[in-house]
Enzyme design. Structure first.
Site, PDB file in Angstrom:
ATOM      1  N   GLN A 178      -2.094   9.154  -2.285  1.00 31.65           N
ATOM      2  CA  GLN A 178      -2.611   8.644  -1.010  1.00 31.65           C
ATOM      3  C   GLN A 178      -4.137   8.696  -1.023  1.00 31.65           C
ATOM      4  OE1 GLN A 178      -0.062  10.275   2.515  1.00 31.65           O
ATOM      5  NE2 GLN A 178       0.027  11.800   0.878  1.00 31.65           N
ATOM      6  N   ASN A 179      -4.693   9.335  -2.046  1.00 29.36           N
ATOM      7  CA  ASN A 179      -6.135   9.543  -2.092  1.00 29.36           C
ATOM      8  C   ASN A 179      -6.852   8.297  -2.579  1.00 29.36           C
ATOM      9  OD1 ASN A 179      -5.448  12.123  -1.360  1.00 29.36           O
ATOM     10  ND2 ASN A 179      -5.664  12.967  -3.426  1.00 29.36           N
ATOM     11  N   ASP A 217     -10.153   8.602  -3.678  1.00 25.59           N
ATOM     12  CA  ASP A 217     -11.383   9.111  -4.300  1.00 25.59           C
ATOM     13  C   ASP A 217     -11.511   8.805  -5.787  1.00 25.59           C
ATOM     14  OD1 ASP A 217      -9.945  12.433  -3.930  1.00 25.59           O
ATOM     15  OD2 ASP A 217      -9.672  11.013  -5.559  1.00 25.59           O
ATOM     16  N   HIS A 247      -3.031   3.924  -0.868  1.00 27.26           N
ATOM     17  CA  HIS A 247      -3.954   3.611   0.233  1.00 27.26           C
ATOM     18  C   HIS A 247      -5.262   2.996  -0.255  1.00 27.26           C
ATOM     19  CE1 HIS A 247      -1.715   6.915   2.675  1.00 27.26           C
ATOM     20  NE2 HIS A 247      -1.042   5.794   2.617  1.00 27.26           N
ATOM     21  N   CYS A 292     -12.674 -14.421   1.513  1.00 25.78           N
ATOM     22  CA  CYS A 292     -11.944 -14.996   0.358  1.00 25.78           C
ATOM     23  C   CYS A 292     -11.025 -13.966  -0.308  1.00 25.78           C
ATOM     24  CB  CYS A 292     -12.939 -15.561  -0.664  1.00 25.78           C
ATOM     25  SG  CYS A 292     -13.920 -14.302  -1.506  1.00 25.78           S
ATOM     26  N   THR A 339      -0.294  17.426   0.565  1.00 19.08           N
ATOM     27  CA  THR A 339      -0.259  16.457   1.664  1.00 19.08           C
ATOM     28  C   THR A 339       0.469  17.059   2.852  1.00 19.08           C
ATOM     29  OG1 THR A 339       0.461  14.240   2.369  1.00 19.08           O
ATOM     30  CG2 THR A 339       1.825  15.336   0.709  1.00 19.08           C
ATOM     31  N   SER A 340       0.010  16.705   4.049  1.00 17.11           N
ATOM     32  CA  SER A 340       0.638  17.228   5.273  1.00 17.11           C
ATOM     33  C   SER A 340       1.945  16.491   5.555  1.00 17.11           C
ATOM     34  CB  SER A 340      -0.333  17.070   6.452  1.00 17.11           C
ATOM     35  OG  SER A 340      -0.756  15.715   6.553  1.00 17.11           O
TER      36      SER A 340
HETATM   37  C1  BV8 Z   1       1.875   1.188   8.246  1.00 16.96           C
HETATM   38  C2  BV8 Z   1      -6.930   5.311   3.642  1.00 16.96           C
HETATM   39  C3  BV8 Z   1       3.186  -0.609   8.971  1.00 16.96           C
HETATM   40  C4  BV8 Z   1      -8.135   5.130   4.433  1.00 16.96           C
HETATM   41  C5  BV8 Z   1      -5.163   6.327   5.012  1.00 16.96           C
HETATM   42  C6  BV8 Z   1       1.251   3.904  15.735  1.00 16.96           C
HETATM   43  C7  BV8 Z   1       0.460   2.764  15.557  1.00 16.96           C
HETATM   44  C8  BV8 Z   1       0.192   2.234  14.298  1.00 16.96           C
HETATM   45  C9  BV8 Z   1       0.732   2.850  13.177  1.00 16.96           C
HETATM   46  C10 BV8 Z   1       1.512   3.979  13.374  1.00 16.96           C
HETATM   47  C11 BV8 Z   1       1.775   4.511  14.613  1.00 16.96           C
HETATM   48  N1  BV8 Z   1       2.559   5.620  14.450  1.00 16.96           N
HETATM   49  C12 BV8 Z   1       2.802   5.797  13.142  1.00 16.96           C
HETATM   50  C13 BV8 Z   1       2.194   4.801  12.486  1.00 16.96           C
HETATM   51  C14 BV8 Z   1       2.208   4.593  11.063  1.00 16.96           C
HETATM   52  C15 BV8 Z   1       0.919   5.179  10.500  1.00 16.96           C
HETATM   53  C16 BV8 Z   1       1.047   6.689  10.441  1.00 16.96           C
HETATM   54  O1  BV8 Z   1       1.773   7.177   9.612  1.00 16.96           O
HETATM   55  N2  BV8 Z   1       0.348   7.404  11.334  1.00 16.96           N
HETATM   56  C17 BV8 Z   1       0.419   8.857  11.311  1.00 16.96           C
HETATM   57  C18 BV8 Z   1      -0.938   9.448  11.736  1.00 16.96           C
HETATM   58  C19 BV8 Z   1       1.567   9.288  12.220  1.00 16.96           C
HETATM   59  N3  BV8 Z   1       0.846   4.621   9.173  1.00 16.96           N
HETATM   60  C20 BV8 Z   1       0.197   3.476   8.979  1.00 16.96           C
HETATM   61  O2  BV8 Z   1      -0.444   2.890   9.834  1.00 16.96           O
HETATM   62  C21 BV8 Z   1       0.341   2.908   7.585  1.00 16.96           C
HETATM   63  N4  BV8 Z   1       0.713   1.538   7.692  1.00 16.96           N
HETATM   64  O3  BV8 Z   1       2.658   1.987   8.694  1.00 16.96           O
HETATM   65  O4  BV8 Z   1       2.075  -0.175   8.250  1.00 16.96           O
HETATM   66  C22 BV8 Z   1       2.726  -0.749  10.397  1.00 16.96           C
HETATM   67  C23 BV8 Z   1       1.905  -1.822  10.724  1.00 16.96           C
HETATM   68  C24 BV8 Z   1       1.506  -1.969  12.045  1.00 16.96           C
HETATM   69  C25 BV8 Z   1       1.916  -1.034  13.029  1.00 16.96           C
HETATM   70  C26 BV8 Z   1       2.722   0.054  12.680  1.00 16.96           C
HETATM   71  C27 BV8 Z   1       3.115   0.213  11.367  1.00 16.96           C
HETATM   72  C28 BV8 Z   1      -0.968   3.004   6.838  1.00 16.96           C
HETATM   73  C29 BV8 Z   1      -1.271   4.454   6.560  1.00 16.96           C
HETATM   74  C30 BV8 Z   1      -2.486   4.558   5.622  1.00 16.96           C
HETATM   75  C31 BV8 Z   1      -3.705   4.954   6.407  1.00 16.96           C
HETATM   76  N5  BV8 Z   1      -4.812   5.172   5.476  1.00 16.96           N
HETATM   77  N6  BV8 Z   1      -6.190   6.460   4.167  1.00 16.96           N
HETATM   78  C32 BV8 Z   1      -9.120   6.234   4.177  1.00 16.96           C
HETATM   79  O5  BV8 Z   1      -8.802   7.220   3.475  1.00 16.96           O
HETATM   80  O6  BV8 Z   1     -10.235   6.073   4.686  1.00 16.96           O
HETATM   81  S1  BV8 Z   1      -4.268   7.683   5.470  1.00 16.96           S
HETATM   82  C33 BV8 Z   1      -5.062   9.144   5.102  1.00 16.96           C
HETATM   83  O7  BV8 Z   1      -4.104  10.154   5.417  1.00 16.96           O
HETATM   84  C34 BV8 Z   1      -5.404   9.374   3.644  1.00 16.96           C
HETATM   85  O8  BV8 Z   1      -4.929   8.382   2.774  1.00 16.96           O
HETATM   86  C35 BV8 Z   1      -4.673  10.671   3.367  1.00 16.96           C
HETATM   87  O9  BV8 Z   1      -4.355  10.830   2.045  1.00 16.96           O
HETATM   88  C36 BV8 Z   1      -3.489  10.454   4.192  1.00 16.96           C
HETATM   89  C37 BV8 Z   1      -2.552  11.573   4.408  1.00 16.96           C
HETATM   90  O10 BV8 Z   1      -3.272  12.716   4.712  1.00 16.96           O
HETATM   91  P1  BV8 Z   1      -3.131  13.912   3.636  1.00 16.96           P
HETATM   92  O11 BV8 Z   1      -3.467  13.370   2.290  1.00 16.96           O
HETATM   93  O12 BV8 Z   1      -1.793  14.527   3.797  1.00 16.96           O
HETATM   94  O13 BV8 Z   1      -4.288  14.871   4.064  1.00 16.96           O
HETATM   95  P2  BV8 Z   1      -4.192  15.993   5.177  1.00 16.96           P
HETATM   96  O14 BV8 Z   1      -5.573  16.475   5.437  1.00 16.96           O
HETATM   97  O15 BV8 Z   1      -3.365  15.490   6.314  1.00 16.96           O
HETATM   98  O16 BV8 Z   1      -3.334  17.150   4.487  1.00 16.96           O
HETATM   99  C38 BV8 Z   1      -3.846  17.845   3.372  1.00 16.96           C
HETATM  100  C39 BV8 Z   1      -2.800  18.886   3.021  1.00 16.96           C
HETATM  101  O17 BV8 Z   1      -3.228  19.562   1.854  1.00 16.96           O
HETATM  102  C40 BV8 Z   1      -2.630  19.938   4.111  1.00 16.96           C
HETATM  103  O18 BV8 Z   1      -1.245  20.155   4.328  1.00 16.96           O
HETATM  104  C41 BV8 Z   1      -3.290  21.183   3.516  1.00 16.96           C
HETATM  105  O19 BV8 Z   1      -2.613  22.371   3.899  1.00 16.96           O
HETATM  106  C42 BV8 Z   1      -3.111  20.947   2.052  1.00 16.96           C
HETATM  107  N7  BV8 Z   1      -4.155  21.545   1.217  1.00 16.96           N
HETATM  108  C43 BV8 Z   1      -5.478  21.714   1.496  1.00 16.96           C
HETATM  109  N8  BV8 Z   1      -6.100  22.278   0.437  1.00 16.96           N
HETATM  110  C44 BV8 Z   1      -5.159  22.443  -0.525  1.00 16.96           C
HETATM  111  C45 BV8 Z   1      -3.919  21.977  -0.037  1.00 16.96           C
HETATM  112  N9  BV8 Z   1      -2.789  22.013  -0.772  1.00 16.96           N
HETATM  113  C46 BV8 Z   1      -2.873  22.521  -2.014  1.00 16.96           C
HETATM  114  N10 BV8 Z   1      -4.026  22.989  -2.559  1.00 16.96           N
HETATM  115  C47 BV8 Z   1      -5.177  22.965  -1.852  1.00 16.96           C
HETATM  116  N11 BV8 Z   1      -6.302  23.437  -2.402  1.00 16.96           N
HETATM  117 ZN    ZN Z   2     -15.806 -13.903  -0.354  1.00 19.72          ZN
END
Ligand code: BV8
Ligand code: ZN
Length: 239
Positions: free
Chosen positions: A100-101, A103, A118, A129, A187-188
């Protein structure tokens, strides 16, 4: 059996491994996670900026945010978790890394078979375009325009409310169905559709292994959840 030994056994016995990573796997490289306290930027949440409406109305602010992230990420290097995953890929007959990253650190660590669910912060796409190109400028001009048609460029990433690229999502679903071990790391497990891949794998008979700093909605159904830092757990559990 102790969790690390059990993890090593699962990684050793698996014939086909699929891995899903999130921001936690890059945390030890210094990349801020989304839902950790450092996930804020100028008091915005990621969901407020990583969406098409924000870009439509405030493209300058959205580009400033991505520019800030590019400048922060550019000097960072893969950590032991990224490197362990690249080693595992080289050792296993069937291995695919779904991330999902955005980077680019998995590729920097030597991983090859990667699905970037993502997108990638080092790529841009023309809003006119649709041309996708690599753009590793740091800093990037705040409103960059297309060399072909002069259209406004956007980060080539998937924003909230946007669909994932069909062929990439289909490949991830197929990988989840084909594997016998699905490993979810850092990932969460909140964001869909990525968070459903583990259930898809389990539904096809795969074991699910979670490695995360804290419990997530996936933890209760995982075959094994190992809590701690990915950069410490993975290297110590290599086959
Ligand atoms: C989709 C790119 C169909 C950009 C990202 C209402 C309206 C509209 C949509 C929705 C809605 N309700 C739900 C949705 C669907 C929505 C969604 O899931 N929302 C969530 C918030 C509920 N999803 C979407 O919109 C997706 N598209 O569904 O299309 C659609 C179309 C129209 C309408 C509806 C549906 C698109 C989702 C993609 C979004 N883009 N990123 C950018 O990065 O700028 S998402 C973003 O979150 C990143 O990609 C990231 O990777 C991702 C997930 O987060 P995590 O990676 O899990 O990071 P987080 O901080 O949350 O967790 C880190 C974890 O690591 C923690 O648990 C922590 O404890 C742990 N950790 C920390 N350190 C360590 C560790 N573990 C191990 N070792 C360590 N050292
Ligand atoms: Zn162009």
């Amino acid at each position: 059996m102790r969790p690390i030994a059990r993890t090593r056994q699962l990684l050793t016995e698996a014939k086909a491994i699929a891995v899903l990573t999130g921001a936690g796997v890059s945390a030890e490289s210094g990349v801020p996670t989304f839902r950790g306290k450092e996930g804020l930027w100028r008091n915005y949440r990621a969901e407020q900026l990583a969406n098409p409406l924000a870009f439509e109305y405030e493209p300058r602010i959205v580009w400033e945010w991505y520019n800030w992230r590019r400048e922060l990420i550019a000097p960072l290097t893969p950590n032991p978790a990224h490197k362990a995953l690249a080693t595992l890929e080289a050792e296993k007959e069937s291995f695919i890394l779904i991330t999902q990253n955005i980077d680019g650190l998995h590729a920097k660590a030597g991983s090859r078979n990667i699905l970037e669910l993502h997108g990638n912060i080092w790529k841009v796409r023309c809003t006119e375009c649709e041309t996708v190109s690599d753009n590793t400028e740091v800093p990037i001009g705040i409103l960059p325009h297309c060399g072909e048609c002069n259209g406004l460029l956007r980060p080539h990433v998937v924003w909230f409310g946007e669909n994932l690229e069909t062929d990439i999502l289909d490949a991830a679903l197929a990988a989840a169905e084909a594997c016998d071990l699905f490993v979810v790391i850092g990932t969460s497990s909140i964001v869909q559709p990525a968070a459903s891949l583990a259930q898809r794998a389990a539904g096809n008979g795969a074991k699910v292994l979670e490695i995360n700093l804290e419990a997530t909605p996936l933890s209760p159904s995982a075959d094994l959840s190992v809590f701690g830092k990915a950069g410490e757990i993975l290297p110590s559990a290599m086959p």
